[in-house]
Design an enzyme around this catalytic site. Structure first.
Site, PDB file in Angstrom:
ATOM      1  CB  SER A  61     -40.402  -6.019 -27.108  1.00 28.25           C
ATOM      2  OG  SER A  61     -39.969  -5.010 -27.762  1.00 28.25           O
ATOM      3  CE  LYS A  64     -42.411  -3.270 -28.020  1.00 29.42           C
ATOM      4  NZ  LYS A  64     -41.912  -3.508 -29.525  1.00 29.42           N
ATOM      5  CE1 TYR A 188     -42.121   0.740 -27.829  1.00 25.76           C
ATOM      6  CE2 TYR A 188     -40.021   1.844 -28.412  1.00 25.76           C
ATOM      7  CZ  TYR A 188     -41.056   0.935 -28.498  1.00 25.76           C
ATOM      8  OH  TYR A 188     -40.405  -0.337 -29.071  1.00 25.76           O
ATOM      9  CE1 TYR A 240     -42.054  -7.529 -32.032  1.00 30.95           C
ATOM     10  CE2 TYR A 240     -40.307  -8.896 -31.281  1.00 30.95           C
ATOM     11  CZ  TYR A 240     -41.051  -7.616 -31.034  1.00 30.95           C
ATOM     12  OH  TYR A 240     -41.047  -6.954 -29.907  1.00 30.95           O
ATOM     13  CB  VAL A 258     -33.753  -6.421 -27.970  1.00 29.66           C
ATOM     14  CG1 VAL A 258     -34.101  -6.416 -29.513  1.00 29.66           C
ATOM     15  CG2 VAL A 258     -34.075  -5.108 -27.428  1.00 29.66           C
TER      16      VAL A 258
HETATM   17  O1  DON Z   1     -37.841  -0.077 -29.288  1.00 26.89           O
HETATM   18  C1  DON Z   1     -37.009  -0.909 -29.326  1.00 26.89           C
HETATM   19  O2  DON Z   1     -36.446  -1.234 -30.366  1.00 26.89           O
HETATM   20  C2  DON Z   1     -36.816  -1.547 -27.939  1.00 26.89           C
HETATM   21  N1  DON Z   1     -37.052  -0.771 -26.877  1.00 26.89           N
HETATM   22  C3  DON Z   1     -37.691  -2.688 -28.061  1.00 26.89           C
HETATM   23  C4  DON Z   1     -37.435  -3.890 -29.027  1.00 26.89           C
HETATM   24  C5  DON Z   1     -37.592  -5.325 -28.790  1.00 26.89           C
HETATM   25  O3  DON Z   1     -37.301  -5.769 -27.449  1.00 26.89           O
HETATM   26  C6  DON Z   1     -37.775  -6.048 -29.604  1.00 26.89           C
HETATM   27  N2  DON Z   1     -37.953  -7.690 -29.037  1.00 26.89           N
HETATM   28  N3  DON Z   1     -37.383  -8.742 -29.613  1.00 26.89           N
END
Ligand code: DON
Length: 306
Positions: A61, A64, A188, A240, A258
């Site tokens: 993420s 982003k 994405y 978040y 993540v």
């Molecule tokens: O879409 C997802 O769930 C992952 N590609 C990215 C989520 C993420 O990194 C949330 N961050 N803490």
């Protein structure tokens, strides 16, 4: 600064509870949680690092921040018709607010918001064309031509991406999407799968610490006002439903992923990349947060005061 990062790395490796790696993306579930890296890129061009700062990880993420920057560059403030600027107070993959808010995500950093940003930057192009543009942008801002996508992670995300597909189809039911949903999801998943090390990440974020200009290359990436606004969104939405806690403990704009990485910005002072794959219950790097808390304390860099 070298002494500070060395001390932090040592302290992190001695902590027992390193958190849990992300299990819902099989390729990330395999990573050894006993790893830690920190890189501090100062606005004067000096770089300090400790731990496994050359080891590549999935930025997830954190990407982003960079797709938002690209979207603003291509489309300016018109993007705010499609995505909001408020913290959600919900998990990164939550769907609950989308129905009440007619498919307009709260902010560009929750998954729904980032999928919307992917749709916006595609503008009718194929995922591979847009991905080439995103990678080129990453290489430009980090001044490093080796940055690339980890295809194994992208495939792993695609295979287990039912929740993101649900978010995307749900949003498309409100009639907002400009590109085919599957293609937007492909874009994405792939930008989330960019692999970088903590030093590349710190260098990529330097423009945000220096009024929009990368002080090492001299490249103007965005205006000072835009850098300030991206930092504001990182502070309020970058972690978040853990954004309030991150502001309380660290006091810097930050964006987590993540994969266990966090990019933090100390405006006027530094851009910091940290990585440790073990996460807390919200999905943010456990040691990464702790390390940034220590760094902010030792340097007095919190935006809220010493
Ligand atoms: O879409 C997802 O769930 C992952 N590609 C990215 C989520 C993420 O990194 C949330 N961050 N803490």
């Amino acid at each position: 600064m070298q002494q500070i990062v060395d001390e932090i790395a040592e302290e992190m490796m001695n902590l027992e509870d390193k958190g849990e790696v992300a299990h819902y993306i099989p390729q990330l579930a395999k990573i050894d949680p006993n790893q830690f890296a920190i890189s501090v890129a100062l606005t004067n061009g000096e770089i300090y690092q400790a731990g496994c700062a050359a080891k590549l990880f999935s930025i997830q993420s954190i990407s982003k921040v960079f797709t938002l920057t690209l979207a603003l560059g291509k489309l300016g403030d018109s993007i705010w018709h499609r995505v909001g600027r408020e913290p959600s107070g919900d998990p990164f993959n939550s769907i609950v607010q989308l129905e009440h808010e007619q498919g307009k995500p709260r902010n560009p950093f929750i998954n729904a918001g980032a999928i919307t940003i992917a749709d916006l930057i595609m503008q009718g192009h194929q995922p591979k064309e847009v991905l080439a543009e995103i990678i080129q942008f990453m290489r430009y801002i980090a001044d490093d031509d080796s940055i690339a996508i980890d295809e194994k992670v992208a495939k792993s995300e695609l295979e287990t991406g039912a929740r993101n597909a649900s978010l995307a189809y749900f949003m498309s039911s409100f009639g907002h999407f400009e590109n085919p949903v599957e293609e937007v999801l492909g874009t994405y998943f792939h930008h989330c799968s960019i692999a970088m090390n903590s030093t590349q990440l710190a260098k990529a974020g330097l423009f945000l610490a220096n009024n929009g200009v990368n002080p090492i290359t001299g490249y103007t990436v965005v205006s000072a006002q835009r850098a300030k606004r991206i930092n504001a969104l990182m502070l309020t939405c970058g972690h978040y439903d853990g954004s309030g806690e991150f502001a309380f403990r660290v006091g810097l704009p930050g964006k987590s992923g993540v994969g266990g990485g966090i990019l933090a910005v100390a405006p006027g002072n530094a851009s910091i990349g940290v990585w440790s794959p073990g996460l807390d219950a919200i999905g943010n790097s456990k040691l990464g947060t702790k390390a940034l808390e220590l760094l902010a304390y030792k340097t007095g860099w919190s935006v809220f005061g010493k």
